[in-house]
Design an enzyme around this catalytic site. Sequence first.
Site, short mmCIF file in Angstrom:
data_model
loop_
_atom_site.label_atom_id
_atom_site.label_comp_id
_atom_site.label_asym_id
_atom_site.label_seq_id
_atom_site.Cartn_x
_atom_site.Cartn_y
_atom_site.Cartn_z
N TYR A 167 0.82 -1.22 0.00
CA TYR A 167 0.00 0.00 0.00
C TYR A 167 0.85 1.26 0.00
O TYR A 167 0.69 2.13 -0.86
CB TYR A 167 -0.92 -0.02 1.23
N LYS A 196 1.40 4.94 -2.51
CA LYS A 196 1.06 6.25 -1.96
C LYS A 196 2.27 7.18 -1.98
O LYS A 196 2.13 8.39 -2.18
CB LYS A 196 0.52 6.09 -0.53
#
Length: 339
Positions: free
Chosen positions: A192, A196
């Site tokens: 993740y 980002k």
Amino acid sequence: MLHILGLGNSVLSLTLSTLLIAFWAMWPTKKWDPRGQFCYVTGGSSGLGLALAVALTGRGAHVTIVARNEERLAKALAEIEANRQNPNQILRSYSYSLTDPEASQAALGAASEDHDHKYPDAVFLCAGAATPGFFVEEDAKSMQKGMDNTYWIQAYTALAYAKHLARKQTQGKLVFTSSLLGYMSLIGYSTYAPGKHALRGLAETLRSELILYNSSVHIMFPGNIDSPGYEEENRTKPKITLEIESTDRPTAPDVLAKELIDGVRRGDFHIAPDMLSNIFRSSTMGATPHQNVLLDAFYAGIGWIGLPLWRRSVDSKVLGHREEHKEYLQTRDFFKSTA
């Protein structure tokens, strides 16, 4: 003596210059008004995307939402309609898979048809998903999926929109949604956080490039959001990650939607919606433009003292989890696998 006086004058000049810049940053300027603007929101069927679409509608914008699930889209559009401010507002929803570049382009094209083929005045990229877990349990497929659902799901739309701005030599607004994990990361977010962080790199680049078309770029870094996506990610989130985050309270989507709109209206590049994200923002600025020199220095000072203590606490918790983690891997037959 003259040398000391000269140094003193330099320090005084620097101090006065810093104060002038700080006061100039706080001086009111003309703010962006979404009323009557065509706003395009990805991930608009739930969570932050839906809250943002509702808030923009309430401010008189024309709003188009895009997401994958048609059933959720229908419910979301009904909620958006309930916030209509005038009968002339154009409110639409479209179902597309935005992890596909051609579908991302097609979605923008379909939305523009409702506006005489005019592309959005502002594109808000809120689509994304997290599937936390241990890196050692990932494989090439799950790592690629992680980038699809964090980076490419926003980057493809950004690419299609930027090409339009360049070809038409028109201005627009491009708004990314990163995460507090775009400033740092911790155990459990290996599929993740990289995406980002990559979004920040893309936004930093486009902030510079899209000046060519008199267009602005913004990116927000929220913490956990009280949304269906947060509930879903907690199902796979490692126990140690849940422990580290146990004192964190997820923020309501409508609160973050307001912070995002206000940040865009002010013209902020990095939009940090709370004190913690401001501390990380100011501590990892690099060449990112300041918002307020004095406040940024204040936040950076807190970070210089507080973040190493926070990191030491996190590392201590991770080390304390070592034996339990080994037992967990054994139950998953990890040590027997050769992959």
